[in-house]
Motif scaffolding. Sequence first.
Motif, PDB file in Angstrom:
ATOM      1  N   TYR A 178       0.914  -1.005  -0.240  1.00 34.90           N
ATOM      2  CA  TYR A 178      -0.138   0.208  -0.094  1.00 34.90           C
ATOM      3  C   TYR A 178       0.646   1.445  -0.263  1.00 34.90           C
ATOM      4  CZ  TYR A 178       0.425   0.190   5.188  1.00 34.90           C
ATOM      5  OH  TYR A 178       1.819   0.375   6.234  1.00 34.90           O
ATOM      6  N   GLU A 181       3.362   3.487  -3.928  1.00 37.28           N
ATOM      7  CA  GLU A 181       3.059   4.191  -5.004  1.00 37.28           C
ATOM      8  C   GLU A 181       3.667   5.673  -4.475  1.00 37.28           C
ATOM      9  OE1 GLU A 181      -1.037   5.045  -6.279  1.00 37.28           O
ATOM     10  OE2 GLU A 181      -0.813   3.713  -7.852  1.00 37.28           O
ATOM     11  N   THR A 201       6.323  -6.095 -11.307  1.00 38.19           N
ATOM     12  CA  THR A 201       4.942  -5.976 -10.274  1.00 38.19           C
ATOM     13  C   THR A 201       3.779  -7.719 -10.292  1.00 38.19           C
ATOM     14  OG1 THR A 201       4.914  -4.153  -9.892  1.00 38.19           O
ATOM     15  CG2 THR A 201       2.462  -4.617 -10.118  1.00 38.19           C
ATOM     16  N   SER A 207      -1.523 -10.480 -13.825  1.00 36.57           N
ATOM     17  CA  SER A 207      -1.628  -8.780 -14.527  1.00 36.57           C
ATOM     18  C   SER A 207      -0.015  -8.574 -14.786  1.00 36.57           C
ATOM     19  CB  SER A 207      -2.298  -8.821 -13.110  1.00 36.57           C
ATOM     20  OG  SER A 207      -1.631  -9.164 -12.242  1.00 36.57           O
ATOM     21  N   TYR A 209       3.553  -6.670 -14.656  1.00 34.52           N
ATOM     22  CA  TYR A 209       3.837  -5.600 -14.992  1.00 34.52           C
ATOM     23  C   TYR A 209       5.605  -5.710 -14.720  1.00 34.52           C
ATOM     24  CZ  TYR A 209       4.536  -0.939 -16.249  1.00 34.52           C
ATOM     25  OH  TYR A 209       5.244  -0.158 -16.476  1.00 34.52           O
ATOM     26  N   ASN A 222       3.190   6.484 -15.087  1.00 37.68           N
ATOM     27  CA  ASN A 222       2.039   6.434 -13.899  1.00 37.68           C
ATOM     28  C   ASN A 222       1.982   4.954 -13.164  1.00 37.68           C
ATOM     29  OD1 ASN A 222       3.270   8.764 -12.211  1.00 37.68           O
ATOM     30  ND2 ASN A 222       2.160   9.089 -14.087  1.00 37.68           N
ATOM     31  N   PRO A 223       2.694   4.052 -12.959  1.00 38.38           N
ATOM     32  CA  PRO A 223       2.116   2.613 -13.356  1.00 38.38           C
ATOM     33  C   PRO A 223       1.109   2.200 -11.787  1.00 38.38           C
ATOM     34  CG  PRO A 223       4.253   2.173 -12.668  1.00 38.38           C
ATOM     35  CD  PRO A 223       3.654   3.742 -13.478  1.00 38.38           C
ATOM     36  N   ASN A 224      -0.212   1.655 -11.726  1.00 36.01           N
ATOM     37  CA  ASN A 224      -1.066   1.660 -11.121  1.00 36.01           C
ATOM     38  C   ASN A 224      -0.274   0.878  -9.959  1.00 36.01           C
ATOM     39  OD1 ASN A 224      -3.594   1.444  -8.858  1.00 36.01           O
ATOM     40  ND2 ASN A 224      -4.119   0.181 -10.316  1.00 36.01           N
ATOM     41  N   LEU A 225       0.453   0.639  -8.694  1.00 39.37           N
ATOM     42  CA  LEU A 225       1.406  -0.173  -8.462  1.00 39.37           C
ATOM     43  C   LEU A 225       0.368  -0.360  -6.521  1.00 39.37           C
ATOM     44  CD1 LEU A 225       5.009   1.326  -8.318  1.00 39.37           C
ATOM     45  CD2 LEU A 225       3.281  -0.969  -9.767  1.00 39.37           C
ATOM     46  N   HIS A 226      -0.598   0.261  -6.648  1.00 36.93           N
ATOM     47  CA  HIS A 226      -1.127  -0.107  -5.161  1.00 36.93           C
ATOM     48  C   HIS A 226      -1.580  -1.331  -4.885  1.00 36.93           C
ATOM     49  CE1 HIS A 226      -3.404   1.901  -1.490  1.00 36.93           C
ATOM     50  NE2 HIS A 226      -4.729   1.570  -2.062  1.00 36.93           N
ATOM     51  N   ARG A 228      -0.243  -3.648  -5.121  1.00 40.07           N
ATOM     52  CA  ARG A 228       0.454  -5.085  -5.385  1.00 40.07           C
ATOM     53  C   ARG A 228       1.738  -5.556  -4.979  1.00 40.07           C
ATOM     54  NH1 ARG A 228      -0.746  -2.973 -11.383  1.00 40.07           N
ATOM     55  NH2 ARG A 228      -0.356  -5.071 -11.711  1.00 40.07           N
ATOM     56  N   THR A 230       5.215  -5.444  -5.014  1.00 37.81           N
ATOM     57  CA  THR A 230       6.081  -4.899  -6.313  1.00 37.81           C
ATOM     58  C   THR A 230       7.777  -5.305  -5.729  1.00 37.81           C
ATOM     59  OG1 THR A 230       4.729  -3.420  -6.793  1.00 37.81           O
ATOM     60  CG2 THR A 230       7.124  -2.806  -7.706  1.00 37.81           C
TER      61      THR A 230
END
Length: 237
Positions: A178, A181, A201, A207, A209, A222-226, A228, A230
Motif C-alpha cells: 500500500y 506509489e 509487479t 496482471s 507488469y 505512472n503504473p498502478n502499483l497500489h 500489488r 512489487t
Amino acid sequence: MSQKGKLYLIPTTLGDNEPLEVLPLSVKKVVESLDYFIVENQKTARRFIKRITPKKSQPSLVLRSIDKYAEALEVSTYLDVCEQGISVGLLSEAGVPAIADPGAEVVKLAHEKNIQVVPLVGPSSIVLAMMASGMNGQSFTFNGYLPIDSSVRKKTIKQLEKLSLDKNQSQIFIETPYRNEKMLTDLKSTLAPTTRLCIATDITLSSEYIKTLTINDWKNENPNLHKRPTIFIIHKS
C-alpha cells in the motif's frame, strides 16, 4: 538409532494462480508425503496444501506457526519431531521459504541440530525480477524494506544509488504494497535522471507488469502499483 527426519523448504505461489502452473510436480509429491508443517499463516497454508494436494486429509495435518506472535522458545522445539524420524515442511506465505522470510530462523535451527535441509524449486519474486530487469545479474544485493520515514528513505535511496555506481551492482528492495506509489514518487524525485529503475509487479500472475526505464523516462509513466506486490531494482552506471 532411527534416521532423522528432514526439513523440506517448500515454495508456494506468488499469488492466486494454480500451484502446478508455477511449481514442479516434485513439490506436490513432497507435500503429499508430509503431515507436519511450519508456516507463517495457518489459514493460507491449509488453503495451499488443499489446492496442491486436494485428496490429502486435512485433519491429519499438524501446523506450527512462525508468525510475529510465536514465542522463540516454542519455535525452538518445532524440529524436535525430526529426532523421531518425522520430516517437516517449511512453508512461506508467498514464494520461497527463508528468503525475505522468517523461516530463515527455522533453517538455522535445522543446521544447529544436524537436520538435513532440502530446498525445493519454486518461484522467487526477487530472482525473477532480477532475471527480467536487464541489469547486472553478476552482482546484486537484496536490501529488504527501506526506512519508512521519508527523509531517511530518500537518504538511503541515494546511498544505494552510489553503491550501485561504485560497485557496478544492482540494488533490489521492496515496499509494503500500500506504500508502493509513495516509494515510486520518492525514487523519481531522488534518483539521477540516467539511473535505471526496474519495477516488477504481480510476478507470475496474469496482471504481471515488468519494465525497466531511466528515471527520466519513468517521469512520464505512472503504473498502478497500489496494493500489488512489487520489486524495485535500481542501477546507476
